[in-house]
Design an enzyme around this catalytic site. Structure first.
Site, PDB file in Angstrom:
ATOM      1  N   LYS A  86      -3.037   3.417   2.717  1.00  0.00           N
ATOM      2  CA  LYS A  86      -3.221   3.468   4.173  1.00  0.00           C
ATOM      3  C   LYS A  86      -3.136   4.932   4.583  1.00  0.00           C
ATOM      4  O   LYS A  86      -2.114   5.591   4.362  1.00  0.00           O
ATOM      5  CB  LYS A  86      -2.148   2.652   4.888  1.00  0.00           C
ATOM      6  CG  LYS A  86      -2.179   2.776   6.407  1.00  0.00           C
ATOM      7  CD  LYS A  86      -1.087   1.932   7.027  1.00  0.00           C
ATOM      8  CE  LYS A  86      -0.952   2.192   8.511  1.00  0.00           C
ATOM      9  NZ  LYS A  86       0.064   1.328   9.145  1.00  0.00           N
ATOM     10  N   LYS A 118       4.901  -6.605  12.447  1.00  0.00           N
ATOM     11  CA  LYS A 118       6.090  -5.823  12.121  1.00  0.00           C
ATOM     12  C   LYS A 118       7.311  -6.584  12.620  1.00  0.00           C
ATOM     13  O   LYS A 118       7.379  -6.970  13.800  1.00  0.00           O
ATOM     14  CB  LYS A 118       6.008  -4.437  12.754  1.00  0.00           C
ATOM     15  CG  LYS A 118       4.835  -3.620  12.217  1.00  0.00           C
ATOM     16  CD  LYS A 118       4.762  -2.226  12.815  1.00  0.00           C
ATOM     17  CE  LYS A 118       3.613  -1.436  12.190  1.00  0.00           C
ATOM     18  NZ  LYS A 118       3.482  -0.070  12.757  1.00  0.00           N
ATOM     19  N   ASN A 160       0.839  -1.202   0.000  1.00  0.00           N
ATOM     20  CA  ASN A 160       0.000   0.000   0.000  1.00  0.00           C
ATOM     21  C   ASN A 160       0.872   1.249   0.000  1.00  0.00           C
ATOM     22  O   ASN A 160       2.031   1.224   0.403  1.00  0.00           O
ATOM     23  CB  ASN A 160      -0.956   0.024   1.186  1.00  0.00           C
ATOM     24  CG  ASN A 160      -0.287   0.172   2.548  1.00  0.00           C
ATOM     25  OD1 ASN A 160      -0.335  -0.750   3.361  1.00  0.00           O
ATOM     26  ND2 ASN A 160       0.326   1.326   2.844  1.00  0.00           N
ATOM     27  N   ASP A 174      -2.666  -3.863  15.517  1.00  0.00           N
ATOM     28  CA  ASP A 174      -1.238  -3.640  15.369  1.00  0.00           C
ATOM     29  C   ASP A 174      -0.592  -3.585  16.753  1.00  0.00           C
ATOM     30  O   ASP A 174      -0.002  -4.554  17.221  1.00  0.00           O
ATOM     31  CB  ASP A 174      -0.988  -2.343  14.593  1.00  0.00           C
ATOM     32  CG  ASP A 174       0.489  -1.964  14.506  1.00  0.00           C
ATOM     33  OD1 ASP A 174       1.348  -2.788  14.869  1.00  0.00           O
ATOM     34  OD2 ASP A 174       0.802  -0.839  14.072  1.00  0.00           O
ATOM     35  N   LYS A 184      -3.453   8.000   7.405  1.00  0.00           N
ATOM     36  CA  LYS A 184      -3.368   8.344   8.829  1.00  0.00           C
ATOM     37  C   LYS A 184      -4.559   9.201   9.225  1.00  0.00           C
ATOM     38  O   LYS A 184      -4.888  10.177   8.550  1.00  0.00           O
ATOM     39  CB  LYS A 184      -2.066   9.096   9.105  1.00  0.00           C
ATOM     40  CG  LYS A 184      -1.868   9.497  10.553  1.00  0.00           C
ATOM     41  CD  LYS A 184      -1.596   8.285  11.434  1.00  0.00           C
ATOM     42  CE  LYS A 184      -1.313   8.716  12.871  1.00  0.00           C
ATOM     43  NZ  LYS A 184      -2.514   9.200  13.592  1.00  0.00           N
TER      44      LYS A 184
END
Length: 323
Positions: A97, A205, A72, A181, A99
């Site tokens: 994506k 991650k 993305n 996340d 914010k």
């Protein structure tokens, strides 16, 4: 101590409150790894980041199952015109994506940003938003449908609330899928997301979770579709994320690994930038000239060497304590 390099690279746009990204590169028998925990993280939080760097430097990564990884484009909390420019300059990314929940910004600003991203992507593109745990349950339940409408449909909302129990509450009250996340990478128990049925997607991650192999274990056990995302690294760190995405048995979503372009420079010969919306799987070659350009001032280099020593000491103490 392995060969190391401390880098300092300005950001193109302030992101995650950061104007300059700093970190360390460590070189071992298998190549280079990146150790770049954010400055506010103590040695305990930073320890898995060192494990990931040492895995890359000393072991390398598992065999890939695919040769490219769809990604993305990441849109910071910018105005609508700049948001559209970022999407249009993304080299074919069909997922964005965006914010949201930026301190000081209004809902109207978020809606305008999403509308601009939708116009730039077209109707067949996918849009996801990331709130970084900034909302309460009621705020999330109120805002998500409004943002979903502004975006012309959201793929998912990433980490709308900080608490995993609240995440589960939000998921039960909205129709848009929820991604976890921080509730995975910063949790004492990353599997609580699974146990509480709190998310539809797991965002993994590599550095915060201790390496590619550690992430593969979590992906196998958590039982959710996985999106591999970056921790705002150079191409050395991004290569580890690409290696994880390439090794997953299934990859159903674009990954959040196209973040090198958020920085003004890189440390490799061929930066990991998307081509036709994807990154190529494979090792990266560190560029000596780029290392020289990005070298941190002496004071910051000393800071990072002290930080590395603190994390190494913690790591050694824990290993010695194990029976």
């Amino acid at each position: 101590m392995p060969e190391s390099h401390v880098y300092s690279i300005p950001m193109r746009t302030r992101f995650r409150g950061i104007d300059v990204r700093e970190g360390m590169l460590l070189r071992g028998d298998a190549g280079w790894g990146e150790f770049s925990p954010f400055l506010e993280y103590d040695a305990r939080v930073a320890e898995p980041w060192l494990s990931a760097a040492l895995e890359a430097a000393d072991q390398g990564w598992p065999e890939p199952r695919r040769s490219t990884v769809p990604v993305n484009v990441t849109v910071p909390a910018v105005g609508p015109e700049q948001a559209a420019e970022i999407v249009n300059a993304s080299n074919g990314c069909r997922t964005a994506k965006v914010k949201v929940a930026e301190p000081g910004q209004s809902l109207a600003e978020e809606q305008a940003r999403l509308e601009a991203v939708r116009d730039a992507l077209g109707r067949d593109g996918r849009i996801r938003v990331d709130a970084n745990g900034a909302w309460s349950v009621d705020e999330a339940v109120t805002r998500i449908p409004l943002l979903d409408r502004a975006a012309g449909g959201l793929e998912y909302v990433e980490q709308p609330t900080a608490d995993v129990h609240d995440l589960a509450r939000v998921r039960r009250r909205v129709d848009v899928p929820i991604a976890a996340d921080e509730s995975i990478r910063r949790a004492a128990d990353p599997y609580l997301v699974r146990d509480l049925d709190a998310a539809d997607v797991a965002v993994l991650k590599v550095q915060p979770l201790g390496g590619v192999r550690a992430c593969l274990r979590i992906a196998d056990e958590i039982g959710l579709p996985v999106v591999v995302s970056s921790a705002l690294e150079t191409s050395v760190g991004i290569a580890a994320g690409v290696a994880l995405a390439a090794a997953l048995p299934e990859l159903t979503h674009a990954c959040g690994l196209a973040t090198v372009q958020l920085m003004t420079d890189d440390v490799v010969l061929d930066p990991l930038l998307p081509v036709a919306g994807a990154l190529t799987v494979g090792a990266v070659a560190v560029d000596p000239e780029a290392l020289a350009r990005s070298r941190a001032p002496e004071e910051r280099t000393r800071h990072w060497l002290r930080r590395l020593a603190e994390v190494e000491a913690r790591r050694a103490h824990r290993q010695d304590a194990c029976p």
